[in-house]
Design a protein around this motif. Structure first.
Motif, PDB file in Angstrom:
ATOM      1  N   LEU A  18      -6.028  -3.560   3.473  1.00  8.09           N
ATOM      2  CA  LEU A  18      -5.431  -4.879   3.609  1.00  8.09           C
ATOM      3  C   LEU A  18      -5.745  -5.373   5.021  1.00  8.09           C
ATOM      4  CD1 LEU A  18      -3.652  -6.955   2.176  1.00  8.09           C
ATOM      5  CD2 LEU A  18      -1.668  -5.769   3.078  1.00  8.09           C
ATOM      6  N   ASP A  19      -6.570  -6.416   5.101  1.00  8.47           N
ATOM      7  CA  ASP A  19      -6.999  -6.950   6.394  1.00  8.47           C
ATOM      8  C   ASP A  19      -6.091  -8.113   6.768  1.00  8.47           C
ATOM      9  OD1 ASP A  19      -8.242  -8.128   8.578  1.00  8.47           O
ATOM     10  OD2 ASP A  19     -10.257  -7.888   7.764  1.00  8.47           O
ATOM     11  N   LEU A  20      -5.211  -7.878   7.713  1.00  8.15           N
ATOM     12  CA  LEU A  20      -4.290  -8.901   8.191  1.00  8.15           C
ATOM     13  C   LEU A  20      -4.572  -9.265   9.648  1.00  8.15           C
ATOM     14  CD1 LEU A  20      -0.998  -7.623   6.531  1.00  8.15           C
ATOM     15  CD2 LEU A  20      -2.436  -9.528   5.811  1.00  8.15           C
ATOM     16  N   THR A  21      -5.849  -9.232  10.012  1.00  6.43           N
ATOM     17  CA  THR A  21      -6.213  -9.692  11.350  1.00  6.43           C
ATOM     18  C   THR A  21      -6.187 -11.214  11.347  1.00  6.43           C
ATOM     19  OG1 THR A  21      -8.573  -9.610  10.790  1.00  6.43           O
ATOM     20  CG2 THR A  21      -7.635  -7.674  11.888  1.00  6.43           C
ATOM     21  N   LEU A  22      -5.882 -11.804  12.476  1.00  4.08           N
ATOM     22  CA  LEU A  22      -5.764 -13.254  12.538  1.00  4.08           C
ATOM     23  C   LEU A  22      -7.091 -13.949  12.246  1.00  4.08           C
ATOM     24  CD1 LEU A  22      -3.237 -13.949  15.405  1.00  4.08           C
ATOM     25  CD2 LEU A  22      -2.857 -13.777  12.963  1.00  4.08           C
ATOM     26  N   ASN A  23      -8.206 -13.330  12.631  1.00  6.25           N
ATOM     27  CA  ASN A  23      -9.508 -13.923  12.317  1.00  6.25           C
ATOM     28  C   ASN A  23      -9.697 -14.061  10.813  1.00  6.25           C
ATOM     29  OD1 ASN A  23     -10.247 -14.147  14.987  1.00  6.25           O
ATOM     30  ND2 ASN A  23     -11.408 -12.240  15.012  1.00  6.25           N
ATOM     31  N   LEU A  35       0.788  -1.236   0.000  1.00  2.00           N
ATOM     32  CA  LEU A  35       0.000   0.000   0.000  1.00  2.00           C
ATOM     33  C   LEU A  35       0.821   1.288   0.000  1.00  2.00           C
ATOM     34  CD1 LEU A  35      -2.677  -1.120   2.617  1.00  2.00           C
ATOM     35  CD2 LEU A  35      -2.889  -1.139   0.125  1.00  2.00           C
ATOM     36  N   GLY A  36       2.125   1.178   0.170  1.00  2.00           N
ATOM     37  CA  GLY A  36       2.956   2.376   0.201  1.00  2.00           C
ATOM     38  C   GLY A  36       3.414   2.719   1.601  1.00  2.00           C
ATOM     39  N   LYS A  37       4.352   3.655   1.681  1.00  2.00           N
ATOM     40  CA  LYS A  37       4.999   3.933   2.965  1.00  2.00           C
ATOM     41  C   LYS A  37       4.159   4.759   3.931  1.00  2.00           C
ATOM     42  CE  LYS A  37       7.366   8.013   1.303  1.00  2.00           C
ATOM     43  NZ  LYS A  37       8.472   8.872   1.493  1.00  2.00           N
ATOM     44  N   ASP A  38       3.142   5.439   3.453  1.00  2.00           N
ATOM     45  CA  ASP A  38       2.339   6.303   4.325  1.00  2.00           C
ATOM     46  C   ASP A  38       1.029   5.647   4.746  1.00  2.00           C
ATOM     47  OD1 ASP A  38       4.205   8.395   4.251  1.00  2.00           O
ATOM     48  OD2 ASP A  38       3.423   9.081   2.326  1.00  2.00           O
ATOM     49  N   ILE A  39       1.080   4.354   5.037  1.00  2.00           N
ATOM     50  CA  ILE A  39      -0.137   3.624   5.385  1.00  2.00           C
ATOM     51  C   ILE A  39      -0.728   4.111   6.704  1.00  2.00           C
ATOM     52  CG2 ILE A  39       0.464   1.532   4.132  1.00  2.00           C
ATOM     53  CD1 ILE A  39       1.306   0.302   6.858  1.00  2.00           C
ATOM     54  N   ILE A  40      -2.010   3.829   6.856  1.00  2.00           N
ATOM     55  CA  ILE A  40      -2.729   4.067   8.107  1.00  2.00           C
ATOM     56  C   ILE A  40      -3.000   2.685   8.692  1.00  2.00           C
ATOM     57  CG2 ILE A  40      -4.840   4.988   9.130  1.00  2.00           C
ATOM     58  CD1 ILE A  40      -4.906   6.815   6.514  1.00  2.00           C
ATOM     59  N   VAL A  41      -2.668   2.501   9.954  1.00  2.00           N
ATOM     60  CA  VAL A  41      -2.781   1.185  10.591  1.00  2.00           C
ATOM     61  C   VAL A  41      -3.787   1.238  11.728  1.00  2.00           C
ATOM     62  CG1 VAL A  41      -1.542  -0.580  11.905  1.00  2.00           C
ATOM     63  CG2 VAL A  41      -0.408   0.577  10.018  1.00  2.00           C
ATOM     64  N   GLU A  42      -4.716   0.292  11.709  1.00  2.00           N
ATOM     65  CA  GLU A  42      -5.610   0.074  12.846  1.00  2.00           C
ATOM     66  C   GLU A  42      -5.173  -1.220  13.510  1.00  2.00           C
ATOM     67  OE1 GLU A  42      -9.690   0.045  11.656  1.00  2.00           O
ATOM     68  OE2 GLU A  42      -9.671   2.174  11.157  1.00  2.00           O
ATOM     69  N   CYS A  43      -5.094  -1.200  14.829  1.00  2.00           N
ATOM     70  CA  CYS A  43      -4.646  -2.375  15.581  1.00  2.00           C
ATOM     71  C   CYS A  43      -5.288  -2.368  16.959  1.00  2.00           C
ATOM     72  CB  CYS A  43      -3.127  -2.370  15.702  1.00  2.00           C
ATOM     73  SG  CYS A  43      -2.474  -0.918  16.555  1.00  2.00           S
ATOM     74  N   SER A  44      -5.021  -3.393  17.727  1.00  2.00           N
ATOM     75  CA  SER A  44      -5.528  -3.439  19.099  1.00  2.00           C
ATOM     76  C   SER A  44      -4.793  -2.404  19.940  1.00  2.00           C
ATOM     77  CB  SER A  44      -5.338  -4.835  19.698  1.00  2.00           C
ATOM     78  OG  SER A  44      -3.960  -5.108  19.860  1.00  2.00           O
ATOM     79  N   GLU A  45      -5.420  -2.021  21.002  1.00  2.00           N
ATOM     80  CA  GLU A  45      -4.820  -1.047  21.927  1.00  2.00           C
ATOM     81  C   GLU A  45      -3.474  -1.545  22.432  1.00  2.00           C
ATOM     82  OE1 GLU A  45      -4.695   2.530  23.815  1.00  2.00           O
ATOM     83  OE2 GLU A  45      -6.575   1.909  22.889  1.00  2.00           O
ATOM     84  N   ALA A  58      -6.157   2.881  17.341  1.00  2.00           N
ATOM     85  CA  ALA A  58      -6.697   1.727  18.064  1.00  2.00           C
ATOM     86  C   ALA A  58      -8.072   1.387  17.507  1.00  2.00           C
ATOM     87  CB  ALA A  58      -6.803   2.042  19.548  1.00  2.00           C
ATOM     88  N   ASN A  59      -8.345   0.080  17.419  1.00  2.00           N
ATOM     89  CA  ASN A  59      -9.647  -0.410  16.975  1.00  2.00           C
ATOM     90  C   ASN A  59     -10.025  -1.527  17.942  1.00  2.00           C
ATOM     91  OD1 ASN A  59     -11.701  -1.965  15.738  1.00  2.00           O
ATOM     92  ND2 ASN A  59     -11.057  -1.317  13.711  1.00  2.00           N
ATOM     93  N   SER A  60     -11.080  -1.309  18.716  1.00  2.00           N
ATOM     94  CA  SER A  60     -11.452  -2.288  19.741  1.00  2.00           C
ATOM     95  C   SER A  60     -11.941  -3.608  19.154  1.00  2.00           C
ATOM     96  CB  SER A  60     -12.520  -1.699  20.661  1.00  2.00           C
ATOM     97  OG  SER A  60     -13.682  -1.384  19.910  1.00  2.00           O
ATOM     98  N   GLY A  61     -12.279  -3.639  17.886  1.00  2.00           N
ATOM     99  CA  GLY A  61     -12.733  -4.863  17.245  1.00  2.00           C
ATOM    100  C   GLY A  61     -11.599  -5.788  16.829  1.00  2.00           C
ATOM    101  N   ILE A  62     -10.377  -5.305  16.900  1.00  2.00           N
ATOM    102  CA  ILE A  62      -9.221  -6.101  16.505  1.00  2.00           C
ATOM    103  C   ILE A  62      -8.583  -6.694  17.748  1.00  2.00           C
ATOM    104  CG2 ILE A  62      -6.948  -6.058  15.425  1.00  2.00           C
ATOM    105  CD1 ILE A  62      -7.928  -3.696  13.717  1.00  2.00           C
ATOM    106  N   LYS A  63      -8.479  -8.005  17.772  1.00  2.00           N
ATOM    107  CA  LYS A  63      -7.836  -8.685  18.900  1.00  2.00           C
ATOM    108  C   LYS A  63      -6.367  -8.963  18.609  1.00  2.00           C
ATOM    109  CE  LYS A  63     -11.674  -8.792  21.073  1.00  2.00           C
ATOM    110  NZ  LYS A  63     -12.010  -7.505  21.615  1.00  2.00           N
TER     111      LYS A  63
END
Length: 81
Positions: A57-62, A9-19, A38-43
Motif C-alpha cells: 500500500l503506497d501512501l506516499t504524498l507523491n 494489510l493486517g496488524k503485522d505490517i512492515i512500514v517504510e518511511c523517511s528517516e 528507513a527508505n531514502s526515496g520517501i520524502k
C-alpha cells in the motif's frame, strides 16, 4: 496512514518511511519497531507491506497527489473565475 495500512494489510505490517518519520511511527506503538525501515526515496508518507510482502500500500504524498491531481485541476478550472 499507519491505521489505514493496518486495516488493509493486517496488524503485522512492515512500514517504510523517511528517516525523519521513523521515530514518530515507532512511538505510536502500533507497529513492531523492528518492522519500521528507513527508505531514502520517501520524502513524506509511508509504504506499507503485508507481513509476507505480497501486498503493498503506497501512501506516499507523491503517489496520492498523482492519483488526485486531475480531480484537483478540474475543480480549479470549474471554480476559479
Amino acid at each position: 496512514m499507519v491505521d489505514t495500512s493496518i486495516k488493509k494489510l493486517g496488524k503485522d505490517i512492515i512500514v517504510e518511511c523517511s528517516e525523519s518519520d521513523m521515530e514518530k511511527i515507532k512511538a505510536m506503538n502500533k507497529v513492531n519497531p523492528k518492522n519500521v525501515e528507513a527508505n531514502s526515496g520517501i520524502k513524506s508518507g509511508i509504504i506499507a507491506y503485508s507481513p509476507d510482502r505480497l501486498k503493498m500500500l503506497d501512501l506516499t504524498l507523491n503517489t496520492i497527489f498523482k492519483e488526485i491531481s486531475d480531480d484537483i485541476l478540474a475543480y480549479f478550472y470549474e471554480n476559479v473565475k
